[in-house]
Design a protein around this motif. Structure first.
Motif, PDB file in Angstrom:
ATOM      1  N   ASN A  89       0.829  -1.205   0.000  1.00  0.00           N
ATOM      2  CA  ASN A  89       0.000   0.000   0.000  1.00  0.00           C
ATOM      3  C   ASN A  89       0.867   1.260   0.000  1.00  0.00           C
ATOM      4  O   ASN A  89       1.455   1.627   1.015  1.00  0.00           O
ATOM      5  CB  ASN A  89      -0.919  -0.013   1.222  1.00  0.00           C
TER       6      ASN A  89
ATOM      7  N   ALA B  23      -0.624   4.056  -1.503  1.00  0.00           N
ATOM      8  CA  ALA B  23      -1.633   5.013  -1.988  1.00  0.00           C
ATOM      9  C   ALA B  23      -1.505   6.358  -1.289  1.00  0.00           C
ATOM     10  O   ALA B  23      -1.522   7.409  -1.929  1.00  0.00           O
ATOM     11  CB  ALA B  23      -3.037   4.440  -1.779  1.00  0.00           C
TER      12      ALA B  23
ATOM     13  N   GLY C 279      -6.582   4.219  -0.221  1.00  0.00           N
ATOM     14  CA  GLY C 279      -5.655   3.436   0.570  1.00  0.00           C
ATOM     15  C   GLY C 279      -6.298   2.487   1.562  1.00  0.00           C
ATOM     16  O   GLY C 279      -5.591   1.757   2.258  1.00  0.00           O
TER      17      GLY C 279
ATOM     18  N   ASN D  55       1.778  -1.936   4.342  1.00  0.00           N
ATOM     19  CA  ASN D  55       2.183  -0.581   3.983  1.00  0.00           C
ATOM     20  C   ASN D  55       3.622  -0.559   3.476  1.00  0.00           C
ATOM     21  O   ASN D  55       4.434  -1.408   3.846  1.00  0.00           O
ATOM     22  CB  ASN D  55       2.026   0.315   5.221  1.00  0.00           C
TER      23      ASN D  55
END
Length: 363
Positions: A180, A182, A255, A284
């Motif tokens: 992740n 985003a 996200g 993440n």
């Protein structure tokens, strides 16, 4: 240098055709307010003391393994994961002496069992650059143990202990690791900075997770308002056919785990279910990098990048901050004009929370 800049611009433009890559339905487009985008990572000056809450992660608080008056070395565990249930170890970023063990107020103003340490002078907050190390094939047990020993938790905001999240994949058919990047929250650019500066280590960490859970591919999702981060990650992953970098429409909450998984895989996660039910594990970008550093160099999680921004901040930027440093001291080093501050928010304006106690620690 010109070649790199030109390639980055080309990469960003080539992603324009992918702007429909997102989740549906819904989503909003709040002002981005990312004034610190593109800024370098600034290491703060070491504080004179730190407070390490033992319950700064989801789950049970850690159990202290030091006593008042003990001298501790930088990187040493001061508390270990509790024996029952989800928990995570806590390490000291600095050498020093334990000044107290007991309840201290966190940034919410709530009392939390903590280890307080007086920091020995002359130390620095450093993120040492090292040549990329080949960790080699790893099994699930290897990664779970290292993540547990290093006290790694999810750095996207949830702070769920990584050992338990990855360990929960045992026996499941996981085929995809989604990383992740985003960072859809307005204001925040700390993950952007991480992706621009440490893309190779993010990719290495992602591939370690892939190996551990038995997946066949890694997908790194990054919103299109971070073209340099996309470029750097594509460069870092170019030699790895199992890693792809996907540009995503800039939209909140891109996200969120459910939204991100749908955007990059097309799979829908039912309400009440987790990504692993559709064969996906999500981490993440900063967590992936922390896991790599722990596997390759034995580094525990003792610092993180924090975006400090707002109209009352004289030197807005992305700061490398030791866990346990007070919010007040961080703001001071970022040039805060304290009498202009109306409200402090930790974690971003959409999902963050108000800081009630300015002398509470960064966690």
């Amino acid at each position: 240098m010109n070649k790199i800049i030109n390639f980055c611009i080309f990469a960003a433009l080539s992603y324009s055709e992918m702007k429909r890559r997102t989740f549906s339905p819904g989503g909003i487009h709040p002002p981005q307010l990312k004034s610190t985008a593109g800024s370098r990572i600034i290491a703060v000056d070491a504080p004179v003391s730190i407070v390490l809450p033992l319950g700064q992660h989801i789950g049970r608080g850690a159990i202290p393994v030091v006593g008042k008056g003990d001298r501790v070395e930088a990187g040493q565990p001061v508390a270990v994961a509790g024996p029952d249930g989800v928990s995570a170890a806590v390490h000291t970023p600095f050498s020093g002496r334990v000044s107290a063990i007991g309840q201290k107020r966190d940034s919410r103003g709530l009392p939390v069992e903590s280890v307080s340490i007086d920091v020995e002078p002359g130390q620095s907050v450093a993120d040492v650059d090292r040549p990329l190390a080949d960790v080699g094939p790893v099994g699930l047990g290897d990664v779970v143990k290292v993540a547990s020993d290093a006290g790694i938790v999810g750095l996207g905001g949830a702070a769920f202990p990584t050992a338990f999240k990855i360990g929960g994949c045992e026996g499941l058919a996981i085929d995809t690791v989604v990383i992740n990047g985003a960072e859809c929250e307005p204001v925040l650019t700390c993950d952007d900075a991480m992706m621009r500066v440490h893309p190779d280590e993010i990719v290495a960490g992602a591939r370690l997770i892939k190996s551990a859970v038995g997946a066949t591919r890694v997908i790194i999702g990054v919103e299109l308002n971070k073209p340099e981060a996309i470029c750097r990650l594509r460069e870092a992953s170019a030699a790895h056919g199992d890693v792809s970098v996907v540009g995503l429409q800039t939209k909140y909450p891109q996200g969120g785990e459910r939204q991100l998984v749908q955007a990059v895989t097309g799979r829908y996660i039912a309400q009440g279910c987790l990504p692993m039910t559709v064969g996906v594990v999500v981490q993440n970008v900063s967590t992936a990098r922390a896991l790599y550093r722990a596997m390759a160099f034995g580094e525990p999680l003792v610092n993180r990048i924090v975006t400090v921004a707002g109209e009352a901040i004289g030197r807005p930027g992305n700061y490398l901050v030791p866990i346990g440093m007070s919010v007040a001291e961080l703001l001071g080093q970022a040039g805060a004009v304290f009498d202009r501050i109306d409200k402090l928010v930790a974690g971003g304006p959409m999902m963050g929370r108000v800081i009630e106690y300015i002398n509470g620690p960064v966690t």
